[in-house]
Design a protein around this motif. Structure first.
Motif, PDB file in Angstrom:
ATOM      1  N   THR A   1       0.843  -1.198   0.000  1.00 38.59           N
ATOM      2  CA  THR A   1       0.000   0.000   0.000  1.00 38.59           C
ATOM      3  C   THR A   1       0.871   1.237   0.000  1.00 38.59           C
ATOM      4  N   VAL A   2       0.632   2.098  -0.984  1.00 39.48           N
ATOM      5  CA  VAL A   2       1.381   3.346  -1.092  1.00 39.48           C
ATOM      6  C   VAL A   2       0.386   4.502  -1.080  1.00 39.48           C
ATOM      7  N   THR A   3       0.826   5.641  -0.559  1.00 36.55           N
ATOM      8  CA  THR A   3      -0.032   6.826  -0.491  1.00 36.55           C
ATOM      9  C   THR A   3       0.289   7.752  -1.655  1.00 36.55           C
ATOM     10  N   LYS A   4      -0.762   8.204  -2.334  1.00 33.23           N
ATOM     11  CA  LYS A   4      -0.602   9.087  -3.475  1.00 33.23           C
ATOM     12  C   LYS A   4      -1.469  10.322  -3.278  1.00 33.23           C
ATOM     13  N   GLU A   5      -1.212  11.331  -4.094  1.00 36.65           N
ATOM     14  CA  GLU A   5      -2.040  12.528  -4.056  1.00 36.65           C
ATOM     15  C   GLU A   5      -2.459  12.903  -5.469  1.00 36.65           C
ATOM     16  N   LEU A   6      -3.618  13.518  -5.560  1.00 35.10           N
ATOM     17  CA  LEU A   6      -4.192  13.867  -6.855  1.00 35.10           C
ATOM     18  C   LEU A   6      -4.720  15.300  -6.791  1.00 35.10           C
ATOM     19  N   PRO A   7      -4.106  16.238  -7.529  1.00 35.63           N
ATOM     20  CA  PRO A   7      -4.600  17.621  -7.514  1.00 35.63           C
ATOM     21  C   PRO A   7      -6.028  17.684  -8.082  1.00 35.63           C
ATOM     22  N   HIS A   8      -6.830  18.580  -7.542  1.00 34.06           N
ATOM     23  CA  HIS A   8      -8.215  18.703  -8.020  1.00 34.06           C
ATOM     24  C   HIS A   8      -8.760  20.045  -7.563  1.00 34.06           C
ATOM     25  N   ASN A   9      -9.880  20.427  -8.175  1.00 35.42           N
ATOM     26  CA  ASN A   9     -10.669  21.541  -7.675  1.00 35.42           C
ATOM     27  C   ASN A   9     -12.152  21.177  -7.658  1.00 35.42           C
ATOM     28  N   PHE A  10     -12.417  19.876  -7.853  1.00 35.92           N
ATOM     29  CA  PHE A  10     -13.797  19.382  -7.786  1.00 35.92           C
ATOM     30  C   PHE A  10     -13.752  17.912  -7.408  1.00 35.92           C
ATOM     31  N   CYS A  11     -14.521  17.550  -6.375  1.00 34.23           N
ATOM     32  CA  CYS A  11     -14.599  16.153  -5.954  1.00 34.23           C
ATOM     33  C   CYS A  11     -16.051  15.813  -5.635  1.00 34.23           C
ATOM     34  N   LEU A  12     -16.567  14.778  -6.259  1.00 30.51           N
ATOM     35  CA  LEU A  12     -17.905  14.268  -5.958  1.00 30.51           C
ATOM     36  C   LEU A  12     -17.752  13.059  -5.050  1.00 30.51           C
ATOM     37  N   TRP A  13     -18.458  13.068  -3.902  1.00 29.45           N
ATOM     38  CA  TRP A  13     -18.398  11.959  -2.955  1.00 29.45           C
ATOM     39  C   TRP A  13     -19.644  11.090  -3.139  1.00 29.45           C
ATOM     40  N   SER A  14     -19.456   9.872  -3.616  1.00 30.19           N
ATOM     41  CA  SER A  14     -20.568   8.949  -3.871  1.00 30.19           C
ATOM     42  C   SER A  14     -20.127   7.548  -3.498  1.00 30.19           C
ATOM     43  N   THR A  15     -20.081   7.284  -2.183  1.00 28.17           N
ATOM     44  CA  THR A  15     -19.495   6.029  -1.686  1.00 28.17           C
ATOM     45  C   THR A  15     -20.462   5.284  -0.766  1.00 28.17           C
ATOM     46  N   GLY A  16     -21.684   5.085  -1.178  1.00 29.46           N
ATOM     47  CA  GLY A  16     -22.616   4.332  -0.357  1.00 29.46           C
ATOM     48  C   GLY A  16     -23.491   5.228   0.499  1.00 29.46           C
ATOM     49  N   VAL A  17     -24.333   4.587   1.316  1.00 30.11           N
ATOM     50  CA  VAL A  17     -25.334   5.310   2.100  1.00 30.11           C
ATOM     51  C   VAL A  17     -25.139   5.033   3.582  1.00 30.11           C
ATOM     52  N   SER A  18     -25.700   5.943   4.383  1.00 27.88           N
ATOM     53  CA  SER A  18     -25.617   5.829   5.831  1.00 27.88           C
ATOM     54  C   SER A  18     -26.920   6.346   6.433  1.00 27.88           C
ATOM     55  N   GLN A  19     -27.124   6.090   7.715  1.00 29.17           N
ATOM     56  CA  GLN A  19     -28.341   6.504   8.400  1.00 29.17           C
ATOM     57  C   GLN A  19     -28.417   8.012   8.580  1.00 29.17           C
ATOM     58  N   THR A  20     -29.633   8.521   8.515  1.00 22.26           N
ATOM     59  CA  THR A  20     -29.861   9.926   8.855  1.00 22.26           C
ATOM     60  C   THR A  20     -29.892  10.074  10.374  1.00 22.26           C
ATOM     61  N   ASP A  21     -29.790  11.302  10.850  1.00 25.71           N
ATOM     62  CA  ASP A  21     -29.819  11.553  12.297  1.00 25.71           C
ATOM     63  C   ASP A  21     -31.169  11.131  12.892  1.00 25.71           C
ATOM     64  N   PHE A  22     -32.239  11.316  12.137  1.00 24.38           N
ATOM     65  CA  PHE A  22     -33.563  10.916  12.623  1.00 24.38           C
ATOM     66  C   PHE A  22     -33.630   9.405  12.841  1.00 24.38           C
ATOM     67  N   CYS A  23     -33.110   8.640  11.904  1.00 26.11           N
ATOM     68  CA  CYS A  23     -33.119   7.180  12.047  1.00 26.11           C
ATOM     69  C   CYS A  23     -32.210   6.736  13.195  1.00 26.11           C
ATOM     70  N   LYS A  24     -31.105   7.434  13.397  1.00 26.60           N
ATOM     71  CA  LYS A  24     -30.231   7.086  14.516  1.00 26.60           C
ATOM     72  C   LYS A  24     -30.938   7.290  15.849  1.00 26.60           C
ATOM     73  N   ARG A  25     -31.727   8.370  15.946  1.00 34.44           N
ATOM     74  CA  ARG A  25     -32.461   8.606  17.192  1.00 34.44           C
ATOM     75  C   ARG A  25     -33.517   7.532  17.422  1.00 34.44           C
ATOM     76  N   ILE A  26     -34.145   7.049  16.357  1.00 36.17           N
ATOM     77  CA  ILE A  26     -35.113   5.951  16.508  1.00 36.17           C
ATOM     78  C   ILE A  26     -34.400   4.691  16.975  1.00 36.17           C
ATOM     79  N   ALA A  27     -33.257   4.384  16.360  1.00 36.80           N
ATOM     80  CA  ALA A  27     -32.518   3.178  16.727  1.00 36.80           C
ATOM     81  C   ALA A  27     -32.039   3.228  18.176  1.00 36.80           C
ATOM     82  N   ASP A  28     -31.690   4.407  18.653  1.00 33.72           N
ATOM     83  CA  ASP A  28     -31.238   4.533  20.039  1.00 33.72           C
ATOM     84  C   ASP A  28     -32.364   4.252  21.028  1.00 33.72           C
ATOM     85  N   LYS A  29     -33.598   4.448  20.614  1.00 39.51           N
ATOM     86  CA  LYS A  29     -34.731   4.197  21.502  1.00 39.51           C
ATOM     87  C   LYS A  29     -35.081   2.709  21.620  1.00 39.51           C
TER      88      LYS A  29
END
Length: 640
Positions: free
Chosen positions: A399-427
């Motif tokens: 494993t090597v670390t690299k860098e990539l210059p940019h001025n635009f990055c789109l983050w599209s790496t799966g889904v996660s719970q919303t804060d509302f759903c987390k509060r329901i799960a905590d109950k």
């Protein structure tokens, strides 16, 4: 001139004429055979001879232009009639008289009572509950509250019987968004207004109500939903919304995966996200044209990075490349096209890893041809404003670390719970999944009062725990044999009965219960011809391991919304009979309707003037013809 033959001469002429029309035969004919023929000849005929000149034959050119003008005139008349009809209709839409009248509003709607754990106003009655006779009739119906305005919620509203429930939709946005085509809207292929539908128009079908607000928390015991709404002064107001049935379809958020610097990224889930991405792309292009921009800075401005090789990331990268490759040269300096670069960072070995491997390789080959760089086996470590740090395995596996210059990055790496759903799960203690709310196969929230809260779409996952229900499957057999379920042994015939119960409760397990004889023989370890509790539990655990979670896609949410609508209609139809028999306990959902079964309709993806299809093992990829098919399928699936 008219001639009427009445003399012998004319009779003789008739005979001569008759003889002339009789065909010559190779054999003689008798007079007796000729008589019937002559009898059919009229003895008197009248013929009028006109002295008018014959019509003049027109040439083909004249006939062509005559028909052309005739058809053109008819077309103009029809179109003119339609235009006049349109203006007549438009004139009827203008009203000079005042359309409003005195509307009765309940005092409870204007001055709601307070209560609940936080002593907030409780909206038992809404201000438009008495707007019409239909609303007044539905005011005392069971209260159905729907959270969200996505695919699942809209599918439910489309099929729900409008006479059975008092429906209230709560959502922070007042429109339905056609998300599969959202990447196309970021680059102008489609206009954003063509992808949205006002949610109030959809709610009107069920004579429901809409509140543009955000759900905060749920009081499960009191059946109260805490809602937060911003008033005209910008202040947040909290109140309770009571419900008999609550449908949670709030969707999900992007999964950060613990990466730092996501504030430097763009996301693609809403109309605002798509509009922000379009503006950012244009700003980068305009800045790259300035004479004060250095070569190094220009290359950084024109470096676009997509983190995530799923369908959304791949389709956006394809749409972005089409924009930069086909439209950039028309309005911007051509040097920009030579310095543009698009990069896709994927943590797995292939992009579109949920598709058939051949389709993934086709997409990678198409990107390689289009000079879109695909960085597989790479993980983003941090997103900085001017560059991305990521780790990648080299040819030696290090494993090597690299860098990539940019001025635009789109983050599209799966889904996660919303804060509302987390509060329901905590109950709820049994909610242990950190990515989504767990439901049973009837889409009821695990741990909530039975039949009160349902979850659909990306915010939920159907729990596949077949082995945990083994005692329930054996209860009937053990009762007949007078034994404890954990000590009972079942024969092959009884195993077939248990398998039918498993299929009914867990429809997704049906594909793994096809060869019951082989399964029985495989897990009958002692060859006794019977399965004991341990052997049967091991068999069901093996089925559990093969069951996968349902995909977080629009088609899954759409099917779940349709399923809930049909079930709610059945429950409303059965309610009078249950009330008459004083039945208000037990598993009403299971008694009235079957468990939810997901049918995968296939997966599609656009990869830049080409598209790929994955339909239950059958794969297909192609060029523009496949693109037209891809767009047609998506538009046909729209619930609008």
């Amino acid at each position: 001139m008219s001639v009427c033959p009445g003399s012998a001469t004319s009779s003789r002429n008739h005979l001569i004429a008759a003889a002339a029309i009789v065909p010559r035969l190779p054999y003689p004919i008798s007079s007796s055979r000729l008589v019937p023929t002559l009898n059919r000849i009229p003895t008197c005929s009248s013929r009028s001879i006109s002295t008018k000149p014959l019509p003049v034959q027109r040439g083909p050119a004249f006939r062509f232009f005559y028909r052309l003008f005739a058809y053109s005139g008819g077309f103009i008349l029809v179109v003119g009639g339609l235009v006049v009809a349109f203006f007549i209709y438009d004139a009827t839409t203008y009203r000079e008289d005042l359309t409003y009248t005195d509307i009765p509003v309940s005092t409870e709607a204007l001055y709601p009572r307070r209560g609940g754990p936080k002593n907030l106003p409780i909206a038992d009655v809404l201000v438009d509950d008495d707007d019409s006779e239909e609303n007044t009739r539905q005011k005392h119906k069971p209260k159905l509250v729907v959270l969200g305005s996505g695919w699942g919620s809209v599918a439910l509203l489309k099929l729900l019987n409008p006479e059975q429930y008092h429906v209230t939709v709560v959502s922070p946005v007042n429109y339905f968004l056609f998300t599969p085509m959202l990447p196309s809207a970021t680059v102008g292929t489609l206009e954003l207004r063509s992808l949205v539908e006002p949610i109030r128009r959809i709610v009107q079908r069920v004579k429901g109500h809409f509140l543009r607000a955000e759900a905060v928390e749920v009081e499960l015991a009191e059946r109260l939903l805490e809602v937060c709404q911003t008033d005209a002064k910008g202040e947040k107001k909290h109140f309770y919304l009571p419900y008999d049935k609550l449908v949670v379809g709030v969707g999900s958020t992007s999964n950060p995966h613990g990466v730092k610097g996501l504030e430097n990224c763009h996301f693609l889930k809403t109309v605002e996200d798509a509009r922000g991405i379009r503006n950012a792309i244009l700003q980068n292009l305009e800045a790259a044209c300035l004479p004060t921009t250095s070569d190094e800075e220009r290359r950084r401005l024109l470096s676009f990075v997509v983190s995530g090789g799923g369908p959304t990331g791949v389709e956006f990268a394809a749409e972005l490349f089409d924009l930069l490759n086909e439209d950039l040269g028309r309005s911007f300096p051509k040097i920009l096209r030579n310095e543009v670069s698009v990069h896709v960072i994927q943590s797995r070995g292939h992009i579109l890893n949920t598709y058939d491997e051949a389709l993934s390789k086709y997409a990678e080959a198409k990107f390689a041809h289009d000079q879109v760089e695909v960085l597989t086996n790479s993980r983003v470590k941090e997103v900085l404003p001017d560059k991305i740090l990521f780790s990648q395995k080299d040819e030696k596996g290090e494993t090597v670390t690299k860098e990539l210059p940019h001025n635009f990055c789109l983050w599209s790496t799966g889904v996660s719970q919303t804060d509302f759903c987390k509060r329901i799960a905590d109950k709820i203690e049994v909610q242990t999944n950190r990515h989504a709310l767990e439901t049973d196969t009837h889409l009821r929230l695990n741990g909530a009062p039975l039949g009160s809260v349902y979850c659909i779409g990306d915010c939920s996952t159907v729990q596949n725990n077949v082995a945990d229900h083994l005692i329930q499957f054996l209860r009937g057999i053990s009762y007949e044999k007078g034994k404890d379920p954990e000590t009972v042994e079942i024969t092959f015939a009884e195993w077939r009965n248990v398998a039918q119960r498993v299929k009914k409760r867990f429809p997704q397990a049906a594909d793994h219960l096809r060869r019951l004889d082989k399964l029985f023989e495989q897990y009958d370890k002692d060859k006794s011809g019977k399965l004991d509790f341990g052997e049967l539990h091991e068999l069901l655990l093996q089925i559990d391991s093969k069951l996968t979670s349902l995909p977080a896609t629009a088609q899954r949410a759409h099917q779940q919304g349709q399923y809930l609508a049909r079930k709610f209609n059945k429950l409303a139809q059965a309610a009078p009979g249950m009330a008459a028999n004083e039945i208000d306990y037990g598993d009403m959902d299971d008694a009235v309707y079957k468990a939810f079964e997901y049918h995968h309709m296939g997966s599609l993806a656009y990869v830049g003037n080409a598209a790929i299809f994955d339909f239950n093992g059958m794969s297909f990829s192609g060029g523009l013809l496949a693109v037209y098919l891809w767009r047609s399928i998506y538009f046909a699936q729209s619930p609008i």
